[in-house]
Design a protein around this motif. Structure first.
Motif, PDB file in Angstrom:
ATOM      1  N   GLY A  67       0.757  -1.322   0.086  1.00  0.00           N
ATOM      2  CA  GLY A  67      -0.122  -0.015  -0.186  1.00  0.00           C
ATOM      3  C   GLY A  67       0.894   1.427   0.081  1.00  0.00           C
ATOM      4  O   GLY A  67       1.748   1.307  -0.762  1.00  0.00           O
ATOM      5  N   ASP A  68       0.524   2.072   1.020  1.00  0.00           N
ATOM      6  CA  ASP A  68       1.181   3.331   1.205  1.00  0.00           C
ATOM      7  C   ASP A  68       2.273   3.140   2.075  1.00  0.00           C
ATOM      8  O   ASP A  68       2.581   4.099   2.931  1.00  0.00           O
ATOM      9  CB  ASP A  68       0.358   4.594   1.519  1.00  0.00           C
ATOM     10  CG  ASP A  68       0.795   5.815   1.360  1.00  0.00           C
ATOM     11  OD1 ASP A  68       1.677   6.166   0.521  1.00  0.00           O
ATOM     12  OD2 ASP A  68       0.299   6.649   2.236  1.00  0.00           O
ATOM     13  N   GLY A  69       3.371   2.381   1.999  1.00  0.00           N
ATOM     14  CA  GLY A  69       4.523   2.083   2.805  1.00  0.00           C
ATOM     15  C   GLY A  69       4.386   1.291   3.914  1.00  0.00           C
ATOM     16  O   GLY A  69       5.172   1.352   4.631  1.00  0.00           O
ATOM     17  N   GLU A  70       3.173   0.588   4.106  1.00  0.00           N
ATOM     18  CA  GLU A  70       3.060  -0.250   5.205  1.00  0.00           C
ATOM     19  C   GLU A  70       3.809  -1.804   5.057  1.00  0.00           C
ATOM     20  O   GLU A  70       3.897  -2.281   3.812  1.00  0.00           O
ATOM     21  CB  GLU A  70       1.623  -0.707   5.421  1.00  0.00           C
ATOM     22  CG  GLU A  70       0.725   0.581   5.720  1.00  0.00           C
ATOM     23  CD  GLU A  70       0.222   1.341   4.580  1.00  0.00           C
ATOM     24  OE1 GLU A  70      -0.027   0.657   3.495  1.00  0.00           O
ATOM     25  OE2 GLU A  70      -0.095   2.579   4.486  1.00  0.00           O
ATOM     26  N   CYS A  88       7.419   2.914  -8.565  1.00  0.00           N
ATOM     27  CA  CYS A  88       6.321   3.496  -9.004  1.00  0.00           C
ATOM     28  C   CYS A  88       5.503   4.034  -7.838  1.00  0.00           C
ATOM     29  O   CYS A  88       4.782   5.066  -8.073  1.00  0.00           O
ATOM     30  CB  CYS A  88       5.302   2.832  -9.875  1.00  0.00           C
ATOM     31  SG  CYS A  88       6.048   2.174 -11.254  1.00  0.00           S
ATOM     32  N   TYR A  89       5.759   3.797  -6.670  1.00  0.00           N
ATOM     33  CA  TYR A  89       5.043   4.144  -5.459  1.00  0.00           C
ATOM     34  C   TYR A  89       6.078   5.439  -4.675  1.00  0.00           C
ATOM     35  O   TYR A  89       7.300   5.269  -4.514  1.00  0.00           O
ATOM     36  CB  TYR A  89       4.813   3.196  -4.412  1.00  0.00           C
ATOM     37  CG  TYR A  89       3.871   2.133  -5.068  1.00  0.00           C
ATOM     38  CD1 TYR A  89       2.550   2.620  -4.854  1.00  0.00           C
ATOM     39  CD2 TYR A  89       4.009   1.105  -5.879  1.00  0.00           C
ATOM     40  CE1 TYR A  89       1.465   1.660  -5.381  1.00  0.00           C
ATOM     41  CE2 TYR A  89       3.014   0.113  -6.145  1.00  0.00           C
ATOM     42  CZ  TYR A  89       1.682   0.621  -6.032  1.00  0.00           C
ATOM     43  OH  TYR A  89       0.611  -0.048  -6.519  1.00  0.00           O
ATOM     44  N   TYR A  90       5.325   6.220  -3.874  1.00  0.00           N
ATOM     45  CA  TYR A  90       6.103   7.436  -3.373  1.00  0.00           C
ATOM     46  C   TYR A  90       6.920   6.652  -1.966  1.00  0.00           C
ATOM     47  O   TYR A  90       7.924   7.181  -2.004  1.00  0.00           O
ATOM     48  CB  TYR A  90       5.038   8.413  -2.976  1.00  0.00           C
ATOM     49  CG  TYR A  90       5.882   9.662  -2.071  1.00  0.00           C
ATOM     50  CD1 TYR A  90       6.608  10.475  -2.959  1.00  0.00           C
ATOM     51  CD2 TYR A  90       5.578   9.549  -0.764  1.00  0.00           C
ATOM     52  CE1 TYR A  90       7.154  11.443  -1.970  1.00  0.00           C
ATOM     53  CE2 TYR A  90       6.096  10.576  -0.042  1.00  0.00           C
ATOM     54  CZ  TYR A  90       7.149  11.522  -0.581  1.00  0.00           C
ATOM     55  OH  TYR A  90       7.490  12.523   0.044  1.00  0.00           O
ATOM     56  N   VAL A 130      19.577  -2.929   1.116  1.00  0.00           N
ATOM     57  CA  VAL A 130      19.304  -2.810  -0.313  1.00  0.00           C
ATOM     58  C   VAL A 130      18.009  -2.782  -0.328  1.00  0.00           C
ATOM     59  O   VAL A 130      17.126  -3.374  -0.003  1.00  0.00           O
ATOM     60  CB  VAL A 130      20.067  -4.124  -1.242  1.00  0.00           C
ATOM     61  CG1 VAL A 130      19.821  -4.037  -2.637  1.00  0.00           C
ATOM     62  CG2 VAL A 130      21.491  -4.070  -0.598  1.00  0.00           C
ATOM     63  N   ASP A 131      17.438  -1.631  -1.290  1.00  0.00           N
ATOM     64  CA  ASP A 131      16.313  -1.638  -1.503  1.00  0.00           C
ATOM     65  C   ASP A 131      16.059  -2.046  -3.163  1.00  0.00           C
ATOM     66  O   ASP A 131      16.686  -1.522  -3.982  1.00  0.00           O
ATOM     67  CB  ASP A 131      15.869   0.036  -1.550  1.00  0.00           C
ATOM     68  CG  ASP A 131      15.857   0.459  -0.261  1.00  0.00           C
ATOM     69  OD1 ASP A 131      15.851   1.877   0.127  1.00  0.00           O
ATOM     70  OD2 ASP A 131      16.117  -0.239   0.692  1.00  0.00           O
ATOM     71  N   CYS A 132      15.194  -2.821  -3.285  1.00  0.00           N
ATOM     72  CA  CYS A 132      15.051  -3.811  -4.706  1.00  0.00           C
ATOM     73  C   CYS A 132      13.712  -2.952  -5.305  1.00  0.00           C
ATOM     74  O   CYS A 132      12.616  -2.982  -4.653  1.00  0.00           O
ATOM     75  CB  CYS A 132      15.067  -5.289  -4.446  1.00  0.00           C
ATOM     76  SG  CYS A 132      16.237  -5.889  -3.639  1.00  0.00           S
ATOM     77  N   ASP A 133      13.694  -2.900  -6.468  1.00  0.00           N
ATOM     78  CA  ASP A 133      12.555  -2.587  -7.365  1.00  0.00           C
ATOM     79  C   ASP A 133      11.988  -4.044  -7.845  1.00  0.00           C
ATOM     80  O   ASP A 133      12.471  -5.113  -7.354  1.00  0.00           O
ATOM     81  CB  ASP A 133      13.110  -1.680  -8.674  1.00  0.00           C
ATOM     82  CG  ASP A 133      11.765  -1.087  -9.218  1.00  0.00           C
ATOM     83  OD1 ASP A 133      10.710  -1.363  -8.983  1.00  0.00           O
ATOM     84  OD2 ASP A 133      12.029  -0.397 -10.129  1.00  0.00           O
ATOM     85  N   VAL A 134      11.009  -4.093  -8.763  1.00  0.00           N
ATOM     86  CA  VAL A 134      10.284  -5.204  -8.976  1.00  0.00           C
ATOM     87  C   VAL A 134      10.918  -6.116  -9.732  1.00  0.00           C
ATOM     88  O   VAL A 134      11.039  -7.418  -9.527  1.00  0.00           O
ATOM     89  CB  VAL A 134       9.002  -4.845  -9.951  1.00  0.00           C
ATOM     90  CG1 VAL A 134       8.124  -4.075  -9.095  1.00  0.00           C
ATOM     91  CG2 VAL A 134       9.316  -4.052 -11.103  1.00  0.00           C
TER      92      VAL A 134
END
Length: 180
Positions: free
Chosen positions: A85-88, A122-124, A149-153
């Motif tokens: 969702g919105d960062g949860e 794509c999400y804020y 490490v932050d991973c995209d799709v």
């Protein structure tokens, strides 16, 4: 695209005490996952397989099944979590994150950890759940094995780099402990 953590300097941070290599491997290695679609679970299982292939024993567990009383006895915690969702965090991870943040969790100076965060640029609030776990563990005094490490799709390459770094550090620590 990999993005690395930017430190939150708005709150005081308790850092883990300096220790010699291998000293922190005094408890079990746990790989925790929080997922909605199953990607984090799959990566957690891959993590355990890769660790065991180099002789590092570990267990995988979903965050909803974690017994919080065992956390102070854990030596290494590898967190793989997606953001909903919105960062949860995913539902199975909410209670664990609340526990870490509510001020009742013990100091975790004995704990080493690393976070692999899954999200979608794509999400804020890209990878916010992983960022939140990373910050909470740092504030409790846990020491990082390596940066979050932050991973995209498309997470395969980022996962490979993360797990190779984690394995390298853990194997070095185990070797140092066996020599010492």
């Amino acid at each position: 695209m990999t993005q690395f953590m930017v430190k939150d300097i708005s709150r005081p941070v308790r850092t883990a005490r300096e220790q010699t290599p291998g000293e922190r491997l005094s408890g079990p290695i746990r790989v925790l996952y929080g997922t909605h679609t199953g990607n984090s679970k799959w990566l957690a299982e891959q993590t355990v397989e890769k660790l065991q292939s180099v002789g590092v024993q570990s267990t995988v567990l979903d965050m909803g099944s974690l017994n919080f009383d065992e956390l102070p006895l854990t030596g290494v915690l590898l967190i793989i979590v997606s953001t909903d969702g919105d960062g949860e965090p995913p539902l199975m991870a909410e209670e664990f994150l609340e526990y870490l943040n509510r001020g009742q969790a013990p100091l975790l100076n004995q704990l080493r950890y690393s976070v692999l965060a899954l999200g979608d640029t794509c999400y804020y609030r890209f990878c916010q759940a992983g960022k939140d776990f990373d910050t909470a563990l740092e504030h409790l005094g846990a020491g990082r094995i390596c940066q979050r490490v932050d991973c995209d799709v498309d997470f395969d390459d980022d996962f490979q780099r993360w797990i190779e770094t984690v394995i390298s550090v853990l194997v070095e620590d185990i070797q140092a402990k066996s020599v010492g």
